[in-house]
Motif scaffolding. Structure first.
Motif, mmCIF file in Angstrom:
data_model
loop_
_atom_site.group_PDB
_atom_site.id
_atom_site.type_symbol
_atom_site.label_atom_id
_atom_site.label_comp_id
_atom_site.label_asym_id
_atom_site.label_seq_id
_atom_site.Cartn_x
_atom_site.Cartn_y
_atom_site.Cartn_z
ATOM 1 N N VAL A 122 106.445 44.884 11.679
ATOM 2 C CA VAL A 122 105.675 44.253 10.603
ATOM 3 C C VAL A 122 106.604 43.902 9.437
ATOM 4 C CG1 VAL A 122 103.864 44.652 8.878
ATOM 5 C CG2 VAL A 122 103.486 45.322 11.252
ATOM 6 N N ALA A 123 107.471 44.832 9.056
ATOM 7 C CA ALA A 123 108.378 44.588 7.924
ATOM 8 C C ALA A 123 109.329 43.427 8.204
ATOM 9 C CB ALA A 123 109.168 45.857 7.610
ATOM 10 N N THR A 124 109.899 43.365 9.407
ATOM 11 C CA THR A 124 110.828 42.275 9.726
ATOM 12 C C THR A 124 110.087 40.951 9.878
ATOM 13 O OG1 THR A 124 110.764 42.925 12.070
ATOM 14 C CG2 THR A 124 112.627 43.732 10.756
ATOM 15 N N SER A 125 108.867 40.989 10.391
ATOM 16 C CA SER A 125 108.078 39.756 10.511
ATOM 17 C C SER A 125 107.738 39.201 9.133
ATOM 18 C CB SER A 125 106.790 40.009 11.305
ATOM 19 O OG SER A 125 107.100 40.392 12.629
ATOM 20 N N VAL A 126 107.383 40.087 8.217
ATOM 21 C CA VAL A 126 107.096 39.656 6.843
ATOM 22 C C VAL A 126 108.361 39.079 6.210
ATOM 23 C CG1 VAL A 126 106.517 40.506 4.521
ATOM 24 C CG2 VAL A 126 105.126 41.182 6.492
ATOM 25 N N ARG A 129 108.977 35.684 7.642
ATOM 26 C CA ARG A 129 107.998 34.726 7.095
ATOM 27 C C ARG A 129 108.377 34.330 5.673
ATOM 28 N NH1 ARG A 129 106.017 30.560 6.711
ATOM 29 N NH2 ARG A 129 103.947 30.243 5.892
ATOM 30 N N TRP A 130 108.823 35.313 4.876
ATOM 31 C CA TRP A 130 109.278 35.036 3.512
ATOM 32 C C TRP A 130 110.480 34.091 3.537
ATOM 33 C CZ3 TRP A 130 114.150 36.340 1.678
ATOM 34 C CH2 TRP A 130 114.366 36.050 0.330
ATOM 35 N N LEU A 131 111.433 34.355 4.430
ATOM 36 C CA LEU A 131 112.611 33.490 4.540
ATOM 37 C C LEU A 131 112.194 32.077 4.917
ATOM 38 C CD1 LEU A 131 115.740 33.328 4.515
ATOM 39 C CD2 LEU A 131 115.657 33.838 6.963
ATOM 40 N N ASP A 132 111.289 31.952 5.869
ATOM 41 C CA ASP A 132 110.824 30.637 6.291
ATOM 42 C C ASP A 132 110.106 29.909 5.152
ATOM 43 O OD1 ASP A 132 110.419 28.679 8.498
ATOM 44 O OD2 ASP A 132 108.302 29.106 8.087
ATOM 45 N N ALA A 133 109.337 30.651 4.354
ATOM 46 C CA ALA A 133 108.603 30.038 3.241
ATOM 47 C C ALA A 133 109.529 29.620 2.106
ATOM 48 C CB ALA A 133 107.542 31.008 2.717
ATOM 49 N N THR A 134 110.601 30.355 1.887
ATOM 50 C CA THR A 134 111.487 30.037 0.767
ATOM 51 C C THR A 134 112.597 29.072 1.136
ATOM 52 O OG1 THR A 134 112.810 32.010 1.196
ATOM 53 C CG2 THR A 134 111.060 32.193 -0.454
ATOM 54 N N ILE A 144 118.789 36.491 11.875
ATOM 55 C CA ILE A 144 119.236 37.733 12.520
ATOM 56 C C ILE A 144 119.810 38.691 11.481
ATOM 57 C CG2 ILE A 144 120.953 38.701 14.107
ATOM 58 C CD1 ILE A 144 120.457 36.184 15.858
ATOM 59 N N THR A 145 120.556 38.161 10.518
ATOM 60 C CA THR A 145 121.128 39.006 9.465
ATOM 61 C C THR A 145 120.029 39.676 8.654
ATOM 62 O OG1 THR A 145 123.086 37.595 9.345
ATOM 63 C CG2 THR A 145 122.653 39.019 7.452
ATOM 64 N N LEU A 146 119.002 38.923 8.308
ATOM 65 C CA LEU A 146 117.872 39.479 7.564
ATOM 66 C C LEU A 146 117.183 40.573 8.383
ATOM 67 C CD1 LEU A 146 115.957 39.458 5.117
ATOM 68 C CD2 LEU A 146 114.640 37.691 6.308
ATOM 69 N N VAL A 147 116.924 40.293 9.648
ATOM 70 C CA VAL A 147 116.274 41.278 10.512
ATOM 71 C C VAL A 147 117.159 42.523 10.645
ATOM 72 C CG1 VAL A 147 115.538 41.750 12.888
ATOM 73 C CG2 VAL A 147 114.846 39.636 11.758
ATOM 74 N N ALA A 148 118.469 42.339 10.785
ATOM 75 C CA ALA A 148 119.378 43.484 10.908
ATOM 76 C C ALA A 148 119.363 44.346 9.646
ATOM 77 C CB ALA A 148 120.786 43.008 11.215
#
Length: 175
Positions: A122-126, A129-134, A144-148
């Motif tokens: 849930v945290a990585t999906s959010v 989603r935030w990265l995609d929105a911004t 991948i870096t954000l998820v890591a």
């Protein structure tokens, strides 16, 4: 064509191989042997090192799956890659990190660690989603870096949960 002098060379002609033949290790081999012996222990430090190694390898599996499934879109690729790499990581933690295969069954390990992993999903999906929105369509390596990064933080919480909360009763945690 092979180099003829190399074909005639015997193992004892080289320092490293000659030392191995006589039961001695090269200095680099001695350090590697000491490190390997250290992380084979069952204390907190050794378990944490193994936890990080398993986490790193399962993150690499995640990255490969995520990249190969990009055609599905970032969220479906993320979910599939997360579930597959989490199941693998849970099993590796059960067997390698905590050496609990004789105390904890496969399904129990998946449920216990999977609950914490669900929070991570849930945290990585959010975060994605935030990265995609911004940013819009972010480069997969940035995703991948954000998820890591988020997974690293969740991993620390997971280690604490698996090490001290979900251990079988009557089994003291090693110091």
């Amino acid at each position: 064509m092979s180099c003829p002098p190399l074909l005639r060379r015997r193992p004892q002609d080289t320092d490293a191989l000659g030392d191995l033949a006589h039961g001695r290790l090269h200095p680099v081999g001695e350090v590697a042997h000491e490190v390997a012996e250290r992380i084979r222990r069952d204390d907190t430090f050794a378990q944490f090192v193994r936890f990080v190694l398993v986490g790193g390898s399962s993150t690499a599996v995640y990255a490969l799956l995520f990249l190969s499934l990009q055609w599905l879109g970032y969220l479906p690729a993320h979910v599939v890659a997360t579930v597959a790499s989490t199941v693998l990581a849970n099993e590796m933690h059960r067997r390698l990190t905590f050496r609990a295969e004789d105390r904890v069954g496969w399904l129990t390990a998946q449920i216990e660690a999977g609950g914490v992993s669900l929070f991570g999903l849930v945290a990585t999906s959010v975060a994605l989603r935030w990265l995609d929105a911004t940013v819009g369509s972010a480069h997969p390596l940035l995703q991948i870096t954000l998820v890591a990064a988020v997974t690293g933080f969740i991993g620390l919480i997971r280690f604490i949960a698996l090490r001290w909360i979900f251990r079988p009763t009557g089994t003291p945690a090693a110091q």
